[in-house]
Design a protein around this motif. Structure first.
Motif, PDB file in Angstrom:
ATOM      1  N   GLU A 122       0.842  -1.213   0.000  1.00  0.00           N
ATOM      2  CA  GLU A 122       0.000   0.000   0.000  1.00  0.00           C
ATOM      3  C   GLU A 122       0.866   1.247   0.000  1.00  0.00           C
ATOM      4  O   GLU A 122       0.393   2.339  -0.287  1.00  0.00           O
ATOM      5  CB  GLU A 122      -0.926  -0.016   1.218  1.00  0.00           C
ATOM      6  CG  GLU A 122      -2.052  -1.010   1.025  1.00  0.00           C
ATOM      7  CD  GLU A 122      -2.947  -1.161   2.223  1.00  0.00           C
ATOM      8  OE1 GLU A 122      -2.891  -0.304   3.133  1.00  0.00           O
ATOM      9  OE2 GLU A 122      -3.694  -2.143   2.241  1.00  0.00           O
ATOM     10  N   LYS A 123       2.130   1.090   0.350  1.00  0.00           N
ATOM     11  CA  LYS A 123       3.069   2.218   0.312  1.00  0.00           C
ATOM     12  C   LYS A 123       3.675   2.289  -1.092  1.00  0.00           C
ATOM     13  O   LYS A 123       3.806   1.268  -1.763  1.00  0.00           O
ATOM     14  CB  LYS A 123       4.181   2.004   1.347  1.00  0.00           C
ATOM     15  CG  LYS A 123       3.692   1.740   2.762  1.00  0.00           C
ATOM     16  CD  LYS A 123       3.122   2.971   3.416  1.00  0.00           C
ATOM     17  CE  LYS A 123       2.367   2.687   4.699  1.00  0.00           C
ATOM     18  NZ  LYS A 123       3.108   2.006   5.736  1.00  0.00           N
ATOM     19  N   PRO A 124       4.036   3.483  -1.546  1.00  0.00           N
ATOM     20  CA  PRO A 124       4.619   3.575  -2.891  1.00  0.00           C
ATOM     21  C   PRO A 124       5.912   2.763  -3.024  1.00  0.00           C
ATOM     22  O   PRO A 124       6.687   2.666  -2.068  1.00  0.00           O
ATOM     23  CB  PRO A 124       4.895   5.067  -3.075  1.00  0.00           C
ATOM     24  CG  PRO A 124       4.478   5.756  -1.835  1.00  0.00           C
ATOM     25  CD  PRO A 124       3.904   4.781  -0.873  1.00  0.00           C
ATOM     26  N   VAL A 125       6.096   2.209  -4.209  1.00  0.00           N
ATOM     27  CA  VAL A 125       7.288   1.388  -4.504  1.00  0.00           C
ATOM     28  C   VAL A 125       8.049   2.022  -5.666  1.00  0.00           C
ATOM     29  O   VAL A 125       7.463   2.386  -6.681  1.00  0.00           O
ATOM     30  CB  VAL A 125       6.876  -0.055  -4.867  1.00  0.00           C
ATOM     31  CG1 VAL A 125       8.075  -0.847  -5.391  1.00  0.00           C
ATOM     32  CG2 VAL A 125       6.265  -0.764  -3.657  1.00  0.00           C
ATOM     33  N   ILE A 126       9.360   2.143  -5.493  1.00  0.00           N
ATOM     34  CA  ILE A 126      10.225   2.654  -6.561  1.00  0.00           C
ATOM     35  C   ILE A 126      11.126   1.513  -7.026  1.00  0.00           C
ATOM     36  O   ILE A 126      11.805   0.879  -6.213  1.00  0.00           O
ATOM     37  CB  ILE A 126      11.088   3.843  -6.068  1.00  0.00           C
ATOM     38  CG1 ILE A 126      10.178   5.000  -5.611  1.00  0.00           C
ATOM     39  CG2 ILE A 126      12.040   4.311  -7.173  1.00  0.00           C
ATOM     40  CD1 ILE A 126      10.944   6.187  -5.033  1.00  0.00           C
ATOM     41  N   ASN A 127      11.124   1.287  -8.333  1.00  0.00           N
ATOM     42  CA  ASN A 127      11.959   0.239  -8.930  1.00  0.00           C
ATOM     43  C   ASN A 127      13.397   0.750  -9.086  1.00  0.00           C
ATOM     44  O   ASN A 127      13.650   1.680  -9.844  1.00  0.00           O
ATOM     45  CB  ASN A 127      11.371  -0.135 -10.300  1.00  0.00           C
ATOM     46  CG  ASN A 127      12.132  -1.232 -10.990  1.00  0.00           C
ATOM     47  OD1 ASN A 127      13.040  -1.825 -10.409  1.00  0.00           O
ATOM     48  ND2 ASN A 127      11.760  -1.501 -12.240  1.00  0.00           N
ATOM     49  N   ALA A 128      14.305   0.102  -8.378  1.00  0.00           N
ATOM     50  CA  ALA A 128      15.727   0.481  -8.481  1.00  0.00           C
ATOM     51  C   ALA A 128      16.463  -0.498  -9.392  1.00  0.00           C
ATOM     52  O   ALA A 128      17.690  -0.632  -9.301  1.00  0.00           O
ATOM     53  CB  ALA A 128      16.348   0.504  -7.089  1.00  0.00           C
ATOM     54  N   GLY A 129      15.719  -1.168 -10.273  1.00  0.00           N
ATOM     55  CA  GLY A 129      16.292  -2.133 -11.214  1.00  0.00           C
ATOM     56  C   GLY A 129      15.680  -3.500 -11.015  1.00  0.00           C
ATOM     57  O   GLY A 129      15.828  -4.078  -9.933  1.00  0.00           O
ATOM     58  N   ASP A 130      14.954  -3.991 -12.036  1.00  0.00           N
ATOM     59  CA  ASP A 130      14.401  -5.364 -11.966  1.00  0.00           C
ATOM     60  C   ASP A 130      14.955  -6.176 -13.133  1.00  0.00           C
ATOM     61  O   ASP A 130      14.522  -6.056 -14.265  1.00  0.00           O
ATOM     62  CB  ASP A 130      12.861  -5.354 -11.949  1.00  0.00           C
ATOM     63  CG  ASP A 130      12.219  -4.721 -13.180  1.00  0.00           C
ATOM     64  OD1 ASP A 130      12.812  -3.777 -13.757  1.00  0.00           O
ATOM     65  OD2 ASP A 130      11.144  -5.194 -13.590  1.00  0.00           O
ATOM     66  N   GLY A 131      15.948  -6.986 -12.814  1.00  0.00           N
ATOM     67  CA  GLY A 131      16.596  -7.813 -13.832  1.00  0.00           C
ATOM     68  C   GLY A 131      17.082  -6.968 -14.992  1.00  0.00           C
ATOM     69  O   GLY A 131      17.630  -5.883 -14.798  1.00  0.00           O
ATOM     70  N   ALA A 132      16.843  -7.455 -16.201  1.00  0.00           N
ATOM     71  CA  ALA A 132      17.282  -6.737 -17.404  1.00  0.00           C
ATOM     72  C   ALA A 132      16.189  -5.820 -17.925  1.00  0.00           C
ATOM     73  O   ALA A 132      16.226  -5.390 -19.071  1.00  0.00           O
ATOM     74  CB  ALA A 132      17.675  -7.751 -18.480  1.00  0.00           C
TER      75      ALA A 132
END
Ligand code: CP
Length: 307
Positions: A122-132
């Protein structure tokens, strides 16, 4: 434009106007940092950094950014020291972390993992890199760096050089540069081209004109910006093949002599052997300046999305 509570999973989550807003906010953050202004914008807020893959810049700059905003940071960068080593799932890890924090930053080797985390949390999520797959905040700091050092993005000749197949930074960046109407030259060894679905998508969406080549010299000679990435050895099934490409696909000082006088060289880092070390000292090499911009850009992102 609504940023509060927004997940940042892909560069596709943004319009051009939203990206410009983030870059403008980052400029204000950079000015505040230069004046050593004590920002207490996120006092009492907590950022959780969940790093399932190695990182130096992304994790440290997110942590620095949060602390510069007056907030606190929790998290891990060694899964062996967490309950994941006892078999806990990504889903349960995210369910737990969100109870302790206001915002999650996650890096994970599997494509789609950040999207999954965002669906659970429910909290915001920031993608710091997901695989390729994607590294959207790296792209925002890359755009910031280009705008800062060249004064614009539109109309610039940008050469993306290296492993465009596995380099998540390049996938996010190619999309954003096409959105901003830069002229793209894609320079990669045969077999490591940007996936066709991405070139097709950016041509259809942004009417991008793209040149593709496996010849580094012809690819960089007219560039205003040369953006290099390493051969992503850890994503190869055949390590020998990766090492062979590392030896043959690199930028030399001899090549650089024939490029534009005011060209800038960027790199998300870490770099290995793809840029000859003597180039680091030249005025064209801007990658360590680029590293610094990770702080104001991530300050802007965190401040905009943190509830
Ligand atoms: N640019 C980047 O993602 O670097 P790290 O892997 O060190 O975080």
């Amino acid at each position: 434009m609504k940023f509060k509570g927004k997940d940042i999973i892909s560069i596709r989550d943004f319009t051009k106007e939203e990206i410009e807003k983030i870059l403008d906010e980052a400029e204000k953050m950079e000015a505040a940092l230069a004046k050593n202004t004590n920002l207490e914008l996120l006092k009492g807020k907590i950022l959780a950094t969940l790093f399932f893959e190695p990182s130096t810049r992304t994790r440290l700059s997110f942590a620095t950014a949060m602390q510069k905003l007056g907030g606190n940071v929790i998290g891990f960068d060694n899964v062996e020291a967490t309950s994941i080593a006892k078999g806990e799932s990504l889903i349960d890890t995210v369910r737990t972390a969100e109870k302790y924090c206001d915002l999650i930053v996650i890096r994970h080797p599997k494509e789609g993992s950040a999207r999954l985390a965002a669906e659970i949390s429910e909290k915001p999520v920031i993608n710091a890199g997901d695989g390729a797959n994607q590294h959207p905040t790296q792209t925002l700091l890359d755009l910031y760096t280009i705008r800062k050092l060249k004064g614009r993005i539109e109309g610039l000749n940008v050469a993306l050089v290296g492993d465009l197949k596995y380099g998540r930074v390049m996938k996010s960046l190619a999309y954003a540069l096409a959105m901003f109407k830069a002229n793209l030259t894609l320079v990669s060894p045969l077999g490591l081209e940007l996936p066709e679905e991405i070139t097709k998508e950016i041509i259809e969406k942004f009417d991008a004109e793209i040149i593709q080549t496996d010849n580094i010299f012809s690819g960089i000679k007219n560039a205003d910006v040369i953006y290099v990435c390493r051969i992503q050895k850890e994503r190869f099934e055949d390590v020998y093949e990766a090492e062979k490409l590392q030896k043959s696909f690199k930028i030399t000082s001899q090549m650089l002599e024939k490029t534009k006088e005011d060209v800038i060289i960027l790199h998300a880092l870490p770099k290995t052997v793809e840029i000859e070390p003597s180039i680091d000292k030249t005025k064209k090499a801007k990658y360590f300046e680029q590293v610094y911009y990770g702080i104001p850009v991530r300050m802007a992102i965190i401040n905009l999305v943190c509830p």
